[in-house]
Design a protein around this motif. Sequence first.
Motif, mmCIF file in Angstrom:
data_model
loop_
_atom_site.group_PDB
_atom_site.id
_atom_site.type_symbol
_atom_site.label_atom_id
_atom_site.label_comp_id
_atom_site.label_asym_id
_atom_site.label_seq_id
_atom_site.Cartn_x
_atom_site.Cartn_y
_atom_site.Cartn_z
ATOM 1 N N ARG A 52 42.287 3.123 -54.856
ATOM 2 C CA ARG A 52 43.705 2.112 -55.098
ATOM 3 C C ARG A 52 43.491 0.737 -54.331
ATOM 4 N NH1 ARG A 52 44.806 7.223 -55.124
ATOM 5 N NH2 ARG A 52 46.537 7.909 -56.737
ATOM 6 N N ASP A 53 42.574 0.702 -53.348
ATOM 7 C CA ASP A 53 42.215 -0.672 -52.518
ATOM 8 C C ASP A 53 41.591 -1.387 -53.699
ATOM 9 O OD1 ASP A 53 43.501 0.427 -50.389
ATOM 10 O OD2 ASP A 53 41.584 0.879 -49.383
ATOM 11 N N VAL A 58 41.731 -1.384 -56.806
ATOM 12 C CA VAL A 58 42.718 -2.102 -57.695
ATOM 13 C C VAL A 58 43.567 -3.066 -57.310
ATOM 14 C CG1 VAL A 58 44.804 -1.392 -59.382
ATOM 15 C CG2 VAL A 58 42.916 0.137 -59.201
ATOM 16 N N LYS A 59 43.854 -3.063 -56.096
ATOM 17 C CA LYS A 59 44.622 -4.065 -55.598
ATOM 18 C C LYS A 59 43.560 -5.398 -55.192
ATOM 19 C CE LYS A 59 47.547 -1.189 -52.515
ATOM 20 N NZ LYS A 59 47.836 -0.663 -51.159
ATOM 21 N N ALA A 60 42.365 -5.244 -55.129
ATOM 22 C CA ALA A 60 41.588 -6.272 -55.049
ATOM 23 C C ALA A 60 40.961 -6.868 -56.189
ATOM 24 C CB ALA A 60 40.246 -5.822 -54.141
#
Length: 481
Positions: free
Chosen positions: A189-190, A192-194
């Motif tokens: 999920r990190d 995807v955020k980046a």
Amino acid sequence: MSDSLKDIPVKVEHTPPSPKSGQETVSLYEAQKKIYPRSVKGIFNNWRILFVLGTQLVFLGLPWLTWNGRQAVFFDMVNRKFFIFGLTIWPQDFVYLAALLMSCAFGLFVWTTIAGRLWCGYSCPQTVYTEIMLWIEQLVEGDRNKRMKLDKEPMSLRKARLKLTTHSLMILFCLWTGFSLVGYFTPIRDLVKAMPTFDYGPWESFWIFFYAGFTYLLAGFMREQVCKYMCPYARFQSVMFDADTLIISYDEARGEPRGARKKGVDFKQQGLGSCVNCGICVQVCPVGIDIRNGLQYECIGCAACIDACDEVMDKVGYPRGLIRYTTENALEGKYPEKDIVKHLRRPRVIMYTVVLLIVLGAALGSLAMRKPFKVDILRDRASLVKETDEGLLENAYTIKIINTTERDQEFKISADGLPDLKLVSDSKHIKVKATETESFGVRLQADPQVATKGSHEIHFKVETVSTPVLHVEEKSSFIGE
């Protein structure tokens, strides 16, 4: 079985003799000829599709699962912790990794001895990714004949558009696999955020493109060349094969002599066998071999030729099974095919199975008996011993407690080994959060008359406060004067 593998001819390319030297040059490398596997329908093809989708569902889907508020499967290399659902693996537990690798090896030995290269044909990553690339090609460029025709055409706007679309989809899928791989080591999920700003670290960027690039190279271009020339499994499989191993075989006694025949005429009166020599079994083969030439090391056991041959047999009204899963002994008539299962109980299979069960049993038993926490004792070597105001001798220690469970735990500590040994700590009970490690200092004090000069063996006892009470004892030493 092993003898037939030894007799496989080596393909060589002969170069005409040089006019000057008069000598003939023999090349041991065969140039790649692109294979265009024909699509096939049948029960084994359905199983292959199921395994392709299943393996990718597991690989691509596991990083998105959550467990107790964290990623369910996560390999935290920074903090040296591996999370697999409710199980936390620490560096001290890497014996389980060795047991897992041994289990995989002996499991492969057992399966290969019983059923040949079914792993290669259904679950091997190279096979799976190659199958997906072929699906993409078929989706964009069409069936086998259309793909062959397209590749023979000169470059045009239509051809460039189709090839660009095909390889763009391949690259996107490969990047997805690389992204998912890194998602096991960095919270997905990190990642995807980046993604919008591509704010990734150097190692994350490297592994995404490295894995994607090699997937694209091996499955998009090299394909069967990997199975034929790079994979060591294809080379040493003959060591695990025997005459009772289940393999894909062509029934030569029933099929020969092969040839075309007229409808409505008994092929036996024409002196022919059941094989109509349509060549479809070769057209569907992903490695481009002719199974009618006998067992070959290139065969990955995918059974595409079985489905194709059964379909042809249905059309001409002959019984199925001209190409089928069988054993060498059964094919030679040494026992009926219904007795193949009875021949599973042979020494090689039993030996591999026993070793596999021993390794699995030992690993699972050790894992079941593993304490929910680990303890390390480090004695302060900067100051071995000092005297307190009360005239007692004092040694300092650092105690590290690793909580291997998914819940917070509280511990109390005691020590023995010398008479009237006194433990001094800043807190009575130590709290350690779930899957965390805490280090704290304690001091032991002893009477100089008891703690004489030299080293004295002592034991620390760390036990849980909550029930059931579990404890771990660790040996250390007390230095006296």
